[in-house]
Design a protein around this motif. Sequence first.
Motif, mmCIF file in Angstrom:
data_model
loop_
_atom_site.group_PDB
_atom_site.id
_atom_site.type_symbol
_atom_site.label_atom_id
_atom_site.label_comp_id
_atom_site.label_asym_id
_atom_site.label_seq_id
_atom_site.Cartn_x
_atom_site.Cartn_y
_atom_site.Cartn_z
ATOM 1 N N THR A 1 0.946 -1.108 0.043
ATOM 2 C CA THR A 1 0.119 -0.456 0.098
ATOM 3 C C THR A 1 0.578 1.225 0.074
ATOM 4 N N PHE A 2 1.354 1.736 0.767
ATOM 5 C CA PHE A 2 2.503 2.596 0.921
ATOM 6 C C PHE A 2 3.515 2.300 -0.409
ATOM 7 N N ARG A 3 4.174 1.318 -0.031
ATOM 8 C CA ARG A 3 4.805 1.132 -2.178
ATOM 9 C C ARG A 3 3.981 2.392 -2.955
ATOM 10 N N GLY A 4 2.870 1.974 -2.986
ATOM 11 C CA GLY A 4 2.271 2.757 -4.569
ATOM 12 C C GLY A 4 1.350 3.890 -4.007
ATOM 13 N N ALA A 5 2.176 3.922 -3.213
ATOM 14 C CA ALA A 5 1.188 5.983 -2.168
ATOM 15 C C ALA A 5 2.541 6.893 -2.566
ATOM 16 N N MET A 6 4.274 5.970 -2.332
ATOM 17 C CA MET A 6 5.457 6.433 -2.771
ATOM 18 C C MET A 6 5.121 6.898 -3.762
ATOM 19 N N LYS A 7 5.185 5.746 -4.788
ATOM 20 C CA LYS A 7 5.623 6.001 -6.335
ATOM 21 C C LYS A 7 4.095 6.911 -6.777
ATOM 22 N N LYS A 8 3.062 7.732 -5.923
ATOM 23 C CA LYS A 8 2.223 8.410 -6.429
ATOM 24 C C LYS A 8 2.849 10.088 -6.259
ATOM 25 N N ALA A 9 3.445 9.709 -5.146
ATOM 26 C CA ALA A 9 4.726 11.101 -4.635
ATOM 27 C C ALA A 9 5.406 10.959 -5.471
ATOM 28 N N GLY A 10 5.316 10.381 -6.251
ATOM 29 C CA GLY A 10 6.966 10.740 -7.143
ATOM 30 C C GLY A 10 8.343 9.932 -6.127
#
Lengths: 134, 299, 793
Positions: free
Chosen positions: C76-85
């Motif tokens: 989940t958080f890796r996904g968020a990382m990607k979204k945050a660039g």
Amino acid sequence: MAIKVKFKDKNDDFYKKIVELSGEQVALCDQCGTCSGGCPFIEEMDINPSEIMRKVMLGQKEVMDSRTMWICASCFTCTVRCPRELDVSKVSEALRQVKLRTAIDEISIADISKEEAKKLPTIAVVGNFRKFTG
Amino acid sequence: MKIPYFPGCTLKTTAKNFEISAIASAKKIGIDFIELDRWNCCGVVSSLTSDDLMKHLAPVRNFLRVQEMNKQGIVENENRMVTLCSMCYNTLSLSNKRMKENADDLQKVNDFMHREEENYKGDVDVVHFLSILDEYGFDKLAQKVTKPLKDLKVASYYGCTLLRPKSVGIDDTEDPKILENFVKALGADAIDWDAKSRCCGSYHTVNNVDIVYRLVQGIVDDAKKNGADAIITSCPLCAFNLDVRQSEIKDKNPDYQTLPIYYFTQLMGLALEIDKQDLGLEFNKIEPEKLLKKLNLLS
Amino acid sequence: MKTGIFLCECGGNISNTIDLENVKEHLNDEDEKVIVKIHGNMCSGAGQKLLIDEAKKHGLDKIVVSACSPHFHEKTFRGAMKKAGLNPYNLEIANLREHCSWIHKDIPKVATEKAKEIVDAAKAKAELDYALEEKMMKLGNEVLVIGGGIAGIQTSLDLADSGKNVTLIEKQPTLGGKMAILTKTFPTEDCAACIISPKMAAVIDHPNITLHTNTEIQDIAGHRLHFEAKVIKHPRYIKDSINMDQCLICNKCREVCPVSQPNYWEQGIMNREAIYIPAPHAIPYKYLIDAETCLHFVDGSCNKCAEVCPQNVIDFGQKAEELNIAVDAVVVATGFDIFDAKRKPVFGYGKYENVVTSLEMERIVDHIVEKDPPRKVGKRVAFVQCVGSRDKQIGNEYCSRVCCMYSIKLASLLKQAKPEIDIYIFYTDIRAFGKGYEEYYKRSQEMGIKFIRGKPSHFTEVKETKQVILTVEDTLSRDIIETEFDLVVLANGLELSKSSDIVADSLKLAKSDDGFFKEAHPKYKPVDTLVEGVFLSGTAQGPKDIPDTVAQASAAAARVMATLAQKEFALDPVLAFVNSDICDGCEKCLDNCPPKAISMNNEGKAEINEALCLGCGSCITSCPLEAIDLNYYTNKQIYAEIEASLHLKKENEKRILVFADNNTTYRLIDACGVRKMKYTNYARVLRVPSVSRISPNLIEFAFAKGADAVFLGDSPAKGSHFEWANKTTQNNIKTVLNKFKKLKIDSDRLIFSQFTAADLMKFINEINQVAEKIDKLKSIPEDIKKQLFPKEK
Ligand SMILES: Cc1cc2nc3c(=O)[nH]c(=O)nc-3n(C[C@H](O)[C@H](O)[C@H](O)COP(=O)(O)OP(=O)(O)OC[C@H]3O[C@@H](n4cnc5c(N)ncnc54)[C@H](O)[C@@H]3O)c2cc1C
Ligand code: SF4
Ligand code: SF4
Ligand code: SF4
Ligand code: SF4
Ligand code: SF4
Ligand code: SF4
């Protein structure tokens, strides 16, 4: 002449007793007949070793009246061949013990003649008494 | 090599010939049997029920004697105990196995024998003399043979207790070779036969002798059918049944052709040329000498 | 560099025990380099948004989420990382819930202090994180099929038809496997040779299939959709050219050959020459010379075939060829062997000449209608069922499934050819499970074949007639039957073929209790194995009849197609790498990578093949220069984590540093947390792919920095992703313990234990025992610690 047999729950106690004493999971017997076919004593027996297993499994106490368990000499021929690695000799011994522990000795020392006693090897006499007396 | 030796009751009485021929033969190839000084009867037939721990006391006491012999330096680092009688071998091995595999049982047995100086540690091995010979090497034994038993056709009778149950058997339960290899080492012919491990009737000889007559006759017939001159055994009870009961069959039926029965150690002694009196042939019931003389193996 | 730390309350699961404000204070919010935020549910949309917004707002480059186990929400958080660039590998999870709040509910103060260290360790590691790219690996079109029985044939044809390039390897000189030996097949009684021949011919004609017969696997390296097989193609000693001068099959050679040997395809009931074509329906239909029996090779005494060959194609000088084959997927179709009845001497096989195996009987029956059959059967024939199956004494407890049916078939065929023969089948149970099988069984009873329910126990031979006497109980009538038979046929069970072992060993394929290859899941993944890209076809997976074999063979082909249809797959970047500046080319590491991922490059430096490396880290300790390292778990990072996990330790406190392998032990410790099972608060758990990665240096460093004990937990070799790793771990431990001995440090302080997923209580008991032990021990004196780890890092 066929007799009708009824299954009763308390028959299970007898089955459990024999399983406990012999340490053999009698219910695993597949009724393949290997034990009976190879038993060197089969001609002396009234019911076959595989039948002993069957009757114990079904808790049929009448099996105690059979001659077979007294004839079985623990030769282990069936033991090394049973595909389920069951040990009929242990089941026979358990049946004998149940009987002997109710204090009925199958034989008495007095039955052996003096002359015979003299020539018999010690192991024969001791072995015999350990199997046939309580 | 010195090795603790458990004789058992029968070898001191009806099977003296087994003991004396074994000890003398072993000595010839450098194996000294040192008899346990206070051995007691093994119990003969192993108890097969699960709640019979007390019946294992007798065997264990013998193992304690082996421990002591090592401690006292009578033998050196020899935790094996050799037996001759196959029945003793079987009973002692089964008890020993139970002690080795079941720490609780060992503890209980030791607690019961609190009068003994030491506890049984579970590291004695029960071995049959045949296994010792196997380890010694049948090739090597063959070299020691001074009088090869030429033309003697021998049926090797294992009976039950040398082979079964599997956990203590000294060889493959259905296809044993050790006695045959032994026979060949002595220069004799080992015949192949079917009844080699068929039960002789065992203790039924006491109360049910008819069973034994039938089985013995079956065994002897099979040996004869396959061309044997003699049968060898390593069990005093088998020997009694095959020898004494066979002669009784002959008593009832004079036409019956008997086969002589020897302890395997008697043939070994013959081939190694031990003193004739150590062969103990006078204890064999069925005339043992005629065949041997015919083949020029005995004068 | 700026690190964002997000403390999740987990709806109270964490914050009810741990004073997060206190933790936040400790992290020093004022510090320029960190941003600390507390949130109720970090995994919720709002929580993720907070992470993304803060990252953008403050230009964060490293993120620590202190929450539940990474096994729940790392993705989940890796996904968020990607979204945050941000690169997803710049993320660390501090596991406060499973490893702290849930197990220390009753000691909130201690839990809060422990939480600080857990977050500190994650922060220390995060600061050393660096961006990692998930490389996309291209998938090709190449498939290796091992075994050319009906299973391998069917899989190859399906794959080839779908456009895959198939290399089919068969050990024997002809295709067909056991089916090429059978007479007719149950229940339809169509002739085996007739139905398999067209398939074999299709293989040889197919443009997408490269067939190598007489060829054996030597080794296969690889996993995960990239394999390199080394195979050895044995010579046939016949020149194989497409020109005019090829073998004409004039048979002149065979006619002059003096050798006579049992022919395997006739199961020894007929002989062949040393130069031979295996069977009339062999594919390829070509001669070969059996070098083991050919007199030219045995003693050089013969040259006859070469002399008569009009085409001059016999070439005794031919050599074995070694081929390397690179493929994207492997299908194992190595089939079965029949049970060797000599392992059960009571049946007399090999001793009595009239006891034969079922495969021998296939050939006997095939020839029975001939005028002068090579082997006669006499008047009474017995079939003995379950030979080597359903028999605990020889260790095969399973039912072989086909032997009831093939005995019924052989009996029926025999009865049809020779109605005067008496046939008995001795069985324990008849298993006629397939379509049309029960009906076939019934027809055989109608024909007069007698079924006797009992397993023969005793076999003897009548010396004069060579008949075999069986003793058996008819368990239905309880009669003991003792009868002689002219022929006894054993219904040999099926076992995995012995030649499968080389494949099993090189691909590290697991076997099930019955000894056959183990499928990834018995219900949902019946043709997959636990090794990605390796599939099972036919009886190699378990006993089967032909219809089931063919169905499964097609299933295996379909699974290969589905897998390769992905075209490419992402490679986990957690892999080893070599620091080539440090590597001096000593080659010590080469033998320490069982997946064979390490090789030496042109410059004489070690190099890791990313497609082969599994990221276990076992190689790390083998390099004396510490030149090998592991992405995301670098030496530097682990030193930092260790230091941070111990840095708040006070005088009277104790610490057990637990290194847990990611797949088993770490999850197991999570599970203890989920069940709220309490255990010692001394434990600080650090996650690694496998504890073999923890070199002696790291262990020693941990003690030097104040650990009172180090506990290594890994899964047992059997069933592990890295079955070789525990050996490395054991060696590492030995190294440390030797040092312990010299420095008189108690060896109880270093524990290595193996866990399966269910060993919760075992873990708790063991970790508590360690705690008890170190309570009794005096701490390690400072000077000893210095000696243990003298290097200053
Ligand atoms: C006596 C008997 C009768 C039968 N009768 C019938 C019947 O009538 N009807 C029916 O449906 N089923 C029957 N069966 C079952 C049938 O034989 C099998 O279902 C079928 O043969 C299985 O095919 P397979 O390809 O899985 O295995 P196999 O036929 O064993 O093929 C495996 C192939 O792999 C090769 N191989 C092994 N290891 C390697 C290696 N390392 N490298 C390269 N090649 C290797 C082998 O040489 C072999 O050619 C019978 C079985 C027996 C034993
Ligand atoms: S152990 Fe008993 S039942 Fe079994 S073969 Fe021997 S005598 Fe028969
Ligand atoms: S051999 Fe074993 S399984 Fe078969 S009938 Fe006898 S006890 Fe039962
Ligand atoms: S050289 Fe070999 S294959 Fe040729 S004929 Fe002689 S034995 Fe046969
Ligand atoms: S298929 Fe029949 S013969 Fe074969 S193992 Fe199963 S029950 Fe026995
Ligand atoms: S991490 Fe494991 S698989 Fe990768 S190179 Fe090292 S030993 Fe080989
Ligand atoms: S062990 Fe280390 S130094 Fe030696 S080759 Fe491998 S990486 Fe290089």
